[in-house]
Scaffold this active site. Structure first.
Site, PDB file in Angstrom:
ATOM      1  N   ASP A  86     -42.292 -29.398 -39.676  1.00 22.57           N
ATOM      2  CA  ASP A  86     -42.859 -29.732 -40.966  1.00 22.57           C
ATOM      3  C   ASP A  86     -41.652 -30.186 -41.879  1.00 22.57           C
ATOM      4  OD1 ASP A  86     -44.646 -30.401 -43.525  1.00 22.57           O
ATOM      5  OD2 ASP A  86     -46.216 -29.599 -42.155  1.00 22.57           O
ATOM      6  N   LYS A  95     -53.124 -46.549 -40.921  1.00 21.79           N
ATOM      7  CA  LYS A  95     -53.957 -45.806 -39.639  1.00 21.79           C
ATOM      8  C   LYS A  95     -54.447 -46.938 -38.544  1.00 21.79           C
ATOM      9  CE  LYS A  95     -53.174 -41.884 -40.966  1.00 21.79           C
ATOM     10  NZ  LYS A  95     -52.397 -40.767 -40.268  1.00 21.79           N
ATOM     11  N   TYR A 114     -52.437 -46.670 -46.727  1.00 26.03           N
ATOM     12  CA  TYR A 114     -52.859 -45.570 -45.791  1.00 26.03           C
ATOM     13  C   TYR A 114     -53.884 -46.403 -44.622  1.00 26.03           C
ATOM     14  CZ  TYR A 114     -55.071 -41.478 -44.459  1.00 26.03           C
ATOM     15  OH  TYR A 114     -55.523 -40.328 -43.287  1.00 26.03           O
ATOM     16  N   ILE A 139     -62.043 -34.662 -44.058  1.00 25.45           N
ATOM     17  CA  ILE A 139     -62.058 -33.514 -43.697  1.00 25.45           C
ATOM     18  C   ILE A 139     -61.526 -32.473 -44.620  1.00 25.45           C
ATOM     19  CG2 ILE A 139     -60.679 -31.831 -42.151  1.00 25.45           C
ATOM     20  CD1 ILE A 139     -62.255 -33.819 -40.903  1.00 25.45           C
ATOM     21  N   ASN A 186     -48.889 -35.917 -35.695  1.00 20.90           N
ATOM     22  CA  ASN A 186     -49.949 -35.622 -36.717  1.00 20.90           C
ATOM     23  C   ASN A 186     -49.441 -35.714 -38.220  1.00 20.90           C
ATOM     24  OD1 ASN A 186     -52.256 -34.300 -37.835  1.00 20.90           O
ATOM     25  ND2 ASN A 186     -50.697 -32.736 -38.505  1.00 20.90           N
TER      26      ASN A 186
END
Ligand SMILES: NC(=O)c1ccc[n+]([C@@H]2O[C@H](COP(=O)([O-])OP(=O)(O)OC[C@H]3O[C@@H](n4cnc5c(N)ncnc54)[C@H](O)[C@@H]3O)[C@@H](O)[C@H]2O)c1
Length: 256
Positions: free
Chosen positions: A39, A161, A157, A190, A91
């Site tokens: 990260d 994606k 975004y 989520i 991710n």
């Protein structure tokens, strides 16, 4: 414990300290995996380590996925620490700012593109050669329902994606004959920091959360664990013939 065992498997996860990364690291570590977690520089790993447990099989490093030297470095460190990379959860991602097109600030476009597209592609550039050399491996890229449809105010975004579908398909075609699978997951909303931030941009966290949840056929947001379950399946040998695909986990949001 449910799901296929990850005993003896090494899993590399970027954006590991986020909601979905942490849940995935925990699920895979609980099933026996060795986890190499990546990260952003400055990450406080305390909560991650506490949530994931299995300290002897979990290691962390800091890297900015937009910098090629950092990407090269985290891949070398993972290989040095555990000897191999069986599964790569590509991710790390950011949502960017909520801006409709006339107000779009180009820095916003570039920063989202850099993390969500360039970061993912560079991860593939350095991980795939190790998997090719081993003759096996599984990659799961993080796309989104935002990769399957539009949403006002979120052009960078949404665009990023959608790009992940193209990257995933192309990588799968290059990798398939070398024993490597490349898929992507497309979660709906989520629960976690990212949706709170998007809801803020859209005019108020709770109000937008409730309105979005009401529009989802299952009438709720998903949990990070529900995404982790899909990632763990795609990374496992149970998904041996899944390659080049995209997989929704969205409470039927995109079924209509
Ligand atoms: N949360 C959702 O509703 C949702 C839905 C669909 C897809 N996704 C995607 O799933 C992935 C994980 O999302 P999340 O909900 O866990 O978000 P999150 O914000 O909780 O986690 C994202 C992580 O990525 C890290 N990161 C950001 N920029 C980075 C960089 N330059 N280098 C290294 N790490 C960086 C962050 O520090 C953070 O820990 C993202 O790609 C996101 O777009 C999320």
């Amino acid at each position: 414990m449910t799901g296929q065992s990850y005993a003896g498997k090494t899993v590399l996860i970027t954006g590991a300290n986020g909601a979905i990364g942490t849940a995935t690291a925990k699920m895979m570590a609980d099933r026996g995996a060795e986890i190499f977690a990546v990260d952003i520089p400055g990450t406080d790993w305390k909560a991650f380590r506490q949530a994931v447990g299995h300290g002897d099989r979990v290691d962390t490093t800091e890297a900015d996925v937009t910098r090629e030297t950092d990407v090269k470095d985290y891949v070398i460190k993972a290989k040095t620490r555990f000897g191999k990379i069986d599964v790569f959860f590509n991710n790390a991602g950011i949502e960017g700012k909520y801006q409709e097109l006339p107000d779009l600030d180009i820095e916003n476009l570039e920063s989202v593109f850099n993390v969500n597209v360039k970061g993912v592609v560079m991860g593939l550039k350095y991980v795939l050669p190790l998997m090719y050399a081993a003759g096996k491996g599984a990659v799961v890229n993080a796309s989104s329902v935002a990769g399957l449809g539009g949403s006002p105010g979120l052009t960078p975004y949404i665009m990023s994606k959608h790009a992940i579908l193209g990257v995933t398909r192309t990588a799968a075609l290059e990798a398939a004959a070398k024993g490597v699978r490349v898929n992507c997951v497309n979660p709906g909303p989520i629960d976690g920091r990212m949706m709170d931030s998007i809801n803020d941009g859209q005019g108020g966290q709770q109000k937008m959360h409730d309105a979005t949840a009401a529009a989802i056929p299952m009438q709720r947001f998903g949990t990070p664990e529900e995404v982790a379950g899909l990632v763990a399946f795609l990374g496992s040998d149970d998904a041996g013939y899944c390659n080049g695909g995209f997989y929704t986990v969205d409470g039927a949001m995109t079924a209509a």
